[in-house]
Design an enzyme around this catalytic site. Structure first.
Site, PDB file in Angstrom:
ATOM      1  N   HIS A 402      18.969 -11.323  20.815  1.00 38.90           N
ATOM      2  CA  HIS A 402      20.167 -11.079  21.614  1.00 38.90           C
ATOM      3  C   HIS A 402      20.060  -9.810  22.455  1.00 38.90           C
ATOM      4  O   HIS A 402      20.833  -9.610  23.385  1.00 38.90           O
ATOM      5  CB  HIS A 402      21.391 -11.001  20.692  1.00 38.90           C
ATOM      6  CG  HIS A 402      22.673 -11.402  21.355  1.00 38.90           C
ATOM      7  ND1 HIS A 402      23.164 -10.778  22.468  1.00 38.90           N
ATOM      8  CD2 HIS A 402      23.557 -12.396  21.067  1.00 38.90           C
ATOM      9  CE1 HIS A 402      24.302 -11.337  22.832  1.00 38.90           C
ATOM     10  NE2 HIS A 402      24.567 -12.331  22.003  1.00 38.90           N
ATOM     11  N   ARG A 403      19.113  -8.952  22.141  1.00 35.48           N
ATOM     12  CA  ARG A 403      18.913  -7.767  22.977  1.00 35.48           C
ATOM     13  C   ARG A 403      18.320  -8.146  24.333  1.00 35.48           C
ATOM     14  O   ARG A 403      18.478  -7.418  25.327  1.00 35.48           O
ATOM     15  CB  ARG A 403      17.981  -6.784  22.273  1.00 35.48           C
ATOM     16  CG  ARG A 403      18.500  -6.265  20.932  1.00 35.48           C
ATOM     17  CD  ARG A 403      17.447  -5.479  20.189  1.00 35.48           C
ATOM     18  NE  ARG A 403      16.251  -6.299  19.926  1.00 35.48           N
ATOM     19  CZ  ARG A 403      15.161  -5.850  19.296  1.00 35.48           C
ATOM     20  NH1 ARG A 403      15.124  -4.588  18.859  1.00 35.48           N
ATOM     21  NH2 ARG A 403      14.136  -6.642  19.100  1.00 35.48           N
TER      22      ARG A 403
END
Length: 429
Positions: A402-403
């Site tokens: 998700h980064r």
């Protein structure tokens, strides 16, 4: 070298199953991804897809064989120019069939026991019916195919059996209980005590970790602990893809054998080309936008899991991808890969469809930012222009760092990937 076809595990707890039907016969040509047999458990009947291609040279386990152990050899494939004499005589010297369940399998000798010299007493019952599967609709009995087969063979009327499955469905255990008599006798507490003492006195056997297993454990632990992961799933119809694969293989005329997995690799690479922000990696200092599209493909082998790489997959044709992947997979299973052939990669694909797994999630292989988990193609009812239709549907789940990849970006990639899968000719444009 001959290719071994083994009994698949259709669930984490499965130890044995029934080889219900062969869909290919000895001498038939088999392509990777072809459905070759049907395997039956108490709960379901699943199709088995060939992982590799070749000629079905020898069927080890006949149709209808029950109690076939998971990972037992059920058949052998031969590649081009191979002779049947190359097939081992003693299929690893391991037992194919589990301990007898009390029902004999036609054409298959029962495992030897201490009382094997005594004639087995025939199963008798007061109930009889010509064929439990032909009960009329008004008197319909809900039972698994395996339960029906056992009951038919023993002449047992399923209407006299109480089912323990969902909604009263009769399963194998119910039929075996009925054939053995009434309710099972209560357990002997003395024998249970002896068994408990025996288990307590038999310590577990220690198997030292290999270096490969240690590395896998460390990397997967780090990934699950340190990477914030999200999961995105989408269903896609693959009937056009299956038809295109067949046409392409016909056109190649033996120069290569394209598998469904080869086409998934190509579609993944083209989707990364279409949505390049997914082809990236996270570092504490900056986001790394990768310059090449290199697809890692998970391959299981004895002792672990490895992911050889198809470099520049977006620039290669399906035939080249197929030939490279076949060579990499063989050398991966033989432990002959060079480090540069499996270190790196920008995106991973893990396909368990050939094992009948319909849906699963995978753990990211760091420093990559995404991995695609590919399930089996299954025939399902779909809606088309307000009408019901049958289609072969495949579920794919994308695990994202998700980064690097948020839900919207991951959805864009899956949309592009789905388009290539459902319109496979667009991959050739």
């Amino acid at each position: 070298m001959p290719i071994k076809v083994t009994m698949p595990a259709l669930s984490p707890t499965m130890e044995e199953g029934t080889l219900a039907r062969w869909l290919k016969q000895e001498g038939d040509q088999v392509n990777a991804g072809d459905v070759i047999a049907e395997i039956e458990t108490d709960k379901a009947t699943m199709e088995v897809e060939a992982v590799d291609g070749g000629v079905l040279a020898k069927i080890v386990v006949p149709e209808g064989a029950e109690g076939v152990k998971v990972n037992a050899t059920i058949a052998w494939l031969l590649e081009e120019d191979e002779d049947a004499s190359a097939i081992p005589d003693d299929d690893d010297a391991e037992p194919v069939f589990a301990a007898s369940s009390g029902v004999d399998t036609p054409g298959v000798p029962a495992p030897a026991t201490q009382d094997s010299t005594k004639a087995a007493a025939p199963v008798t019952t007061k109930n009889s019916v010509a064929d439990p599967s032909t009960i009329n609709d008004g008197d319909r009995v809900v039972a698994s195919p395996l339960a029906r087969r056992i009951a038919k063979r023993a002449g047992l009327d399923l209407k006299s059996v109480t089912g323990s499955g969902p909604n009263g469905r009769i399963v194998k255990a119910d039929v075996e209980t009925a054939l053995a008599g009434d309710a099972p006798a209560p357990a002997d507490p003395t024998r249970m005590s002896i068994r408990a003492e025996t288990m307590a006195s038999a310590p577990a056997r220690e198997i030292p970790h290999s270096n490969v297993r240690k590395v896998i454990a460390r990397r997967m632990t780090e990934a699950d602990r340190d990477i914030p992961q999200i999961y995105l799933s989408v269903d896609m119809e693959i009937d056009r893809l299956l038809a295109a694969r067949k046409d392409i293989n016909t056109a190649l005329d033996g120069a290569a054998r394209i598998s469904v997995n080869d086409m998934i690799i190509k579609a993944s690479a083209l989707a990364l080309q279409r949505v390049p922000a997914v082809n990236a990696q996270w570092t504490d200092a900056a986001m790394l936008q990768l310059g090449s599209i290199d697809i890692s493909v998970a391959v299981a082998y004895e002792g672990g899991l490895i992911a050889p790489i198809i470099f520049d997959a977006d620039l290669k044709g399906l035939a080249q991808i197929s030939n490279e992947m076949r060579s990499l997979a063989v050398r991966a299973r033989e432990g002959r890969l060079k480090p540069e052939e499996y270190q790196g990669g920008s995106f991973s694909v893990s396909n368990l469809g050939m094992y009948g797994i319909s849906h699963f999630t995978s753990i990211i292989n760091p420093p990559q930012a995404a991995i695609l988990a590919v399930g089996a193609g299954e025939q399902k009812v779909v809606a088309r222009e307000g009408e019901m239709a049958i289609a072969t549907v495949m579920t794919c789940t994308m695990t994202c760092d998700h980064r690097v990849i948020d839900g919207a970006l991951g959805s864009q990639w899956l949309e592009a990937f789905k388009r290539f899968i459902e319109l496979p000719m667009s991959m050739l444009a």
